[in-house]
Scaffold this motif. Structure first.
Motif, PDB file in Angstrom:
ATOM      1  N   TYR A 167      -3.319  38.051 -27.188  1.00 20.52           N
ATOM      2  CA  TYR A 167      -2.080  38.334 -26.483  1.00 20.52           C
ATOM      3  C   TYR A 167      -0.951  37.502 -27.089  1.00 20.52           C
ATOM      4  O   TYR A 167      -1.178  36.485 -27.719  1.00 20.52           O
ATOM      5  CB  TYR A 167      -2.187  38.093 -24.981  1.00 20.52           C
ATOM      6  CG  TYR A 167      -2.429  36.663 -24.560  1.00 20.52           C
ATOM      7  CD1 TYR A 167      -1.365  35.823 -24.235  1.00 20.52           C
ATOM      8  CD2 TYR A 167      -3.721  36.154 -24.450  1.00 20.52           C
ATOM      9  CE1 TYR A 167      -1.584  34.525 -23.828  1.00 20.52           C
ATOM     10  CE2 TYR A 167      -3.942  34.863 -24.039  1.00 20.52           C
ATOM     11  CZ  TYR A 167      -2.874  34.048 -23.736  1.00 20.52           C
ATOM     12  OH  TYR A 167      -3.092  32.769 -23.348  1.00 20.52           O
TER      13      TYR A 167
ATOM     14  N   PHE B 296      -5.065  42.554 -25.539  1.00 19.76           N
ATOM     15  CA  PHE B 296      -6.183  43.264 -26.143  1.00 19.76           C
ATOM     16  C   PHE B 296      -7.416  42.375 -26.013  1.00 19.76           C
ATOM     17  O   PHE B 296      -7.324  41.156 -26.121  1.00 19.76           O
ATOM     18  CB  PHE B 296      -5.919  43.546 -27.629  1.00 19.76           C
ATOM     19  CG  PHE B 296      -4.864  44.578 -27.853  1.00 19.76           C
ATOM     20  CD1 PHE B 296      -5.175  45.929 -27.830  1.00 19.76           C
ATOM     21  CD2 PHE B 296      -3.546  44.206 -28.073  1.00 19.76           C
ATOM     22  CE1 PHE B 296      -4.199  46.888 -28.029  1.00 19.76           C
ATOM     23  CE2 PHE B 296      -2.561  45.154 -28.274  1.00 19.76           C
ATOM     24  CZ  PHE B 296      -2.885  46.501 -28.250  1.00 19.76           C
TER      25      PHE B 296
ATOM     26  N   ARG C 202      -7.421  47.574 -24.271  1.00 17.88           N
ATOM     27  CA  ARG C 202      -6.215  46.941 -23.739  1.00 17.88           C
ATOM     28  C   ARG C 202      -6.344  46.781 -22.227  1.00 17.88           C
ATOM     29  O   ARG C 202      -6.768  47.698 -21.529  1.00 17.88           O
ATOM     30  CB  ARG C 202      -4.993  47.777 -24.071  1.00 17.88           C
ATOM     31  CG  ARG C 202      -3.716  47.022 -23.828  1.00 17.88           C
ATOM     32  CD  ARG C 202      -2.570  47.675 -24.526  1.00 17.88           C
ATOM     33  NE  ARG C 202      -1.517  46.688 -24.686  1.00 17.88           N
ATOM     34  CZ  ARG C 202      -0.488  46.844 -25.443  1.00 17.88           C
ATOM     35  NH1 ARG C 202      -0.366  47.934 -26.157  1.00 17.88           N
ATOM     36  NH2 ARG C 202       0.433  45.923 -25.517  1.00 17.88           N
TER      37      ARG C 202
END
Length: 152
Positions: free
Chosen positions: A146, A80, A62
């Motif tokens: 995302y 991520f 992340r």
């Protein structure tokens, strides 16, 4: 105008990992001019394999920070990423680097015989790696995940 709904014969339930399924609507979505051609069909996809997430060299992480929120490359805070350690990094790749024992994500460049870790956000300055720095290219960022329009 038609709002909502989908053609049930085009919806497939896909298993993406043990116990996890998603709905897949097998049409191509135009991101340019709308296309009336809906005859292209792909019945099965394996997202894990398609995105290369099943390889032992791939790690999911992340992002913390907004230095890669740029015009051409956009990796937002909270996204991520998948990082593939098997890809040989070359200039122009977005990399996960360890610079002086700290992780960072930047675009790897080479200028005047030196490595440069280039942020995409113009509010951040490039990092020019000197001979005193310890630089390890840990892997290449391959996929970004995302949410659009919502905070992660």
């Amino acid at each position: 105008m038609i709002v909502g709904g989908s053609s049930p014969e085009r919806v497939t339930r896909l298993v993406i990992s043990e116990g996890v399924t998603i709905n897949y609507l097998d049409i191509r979505i135009s991101a340019g001019f709308p296309s009336p051609a809906l005859d292209f069909s792909e019945n099965d996809i394996d997202l894990i394999r398609e995105l290369g997430l099943d390889k032992p060299s791939v790690y999911i992480m992340r992002v913390d920070g907004n230095s890669m929120e740029g015009k051409d490359i956009y990796i937002p805070n909270g996204a991520f990423i998948s990082v593939d350690r098997s890809i040989k990094a070359v200039a122009g790749h977005v990399v996960l680097a360890i610079l002086n024992q700290e992780f960072t994500i930047k675009t790897l460049l080479r200028k005047n015989g030196r490595y440069v870790l280039q942020p995409e956000n113009p509010d951040f300055k490039p990092i020019i790696v000197s001979g005193d720095d310890e630089l390890i290219i840990w892997g290449v960022v391959d996929v970004v995940f995302y949410r659009v329009g919502r905070k992660l």
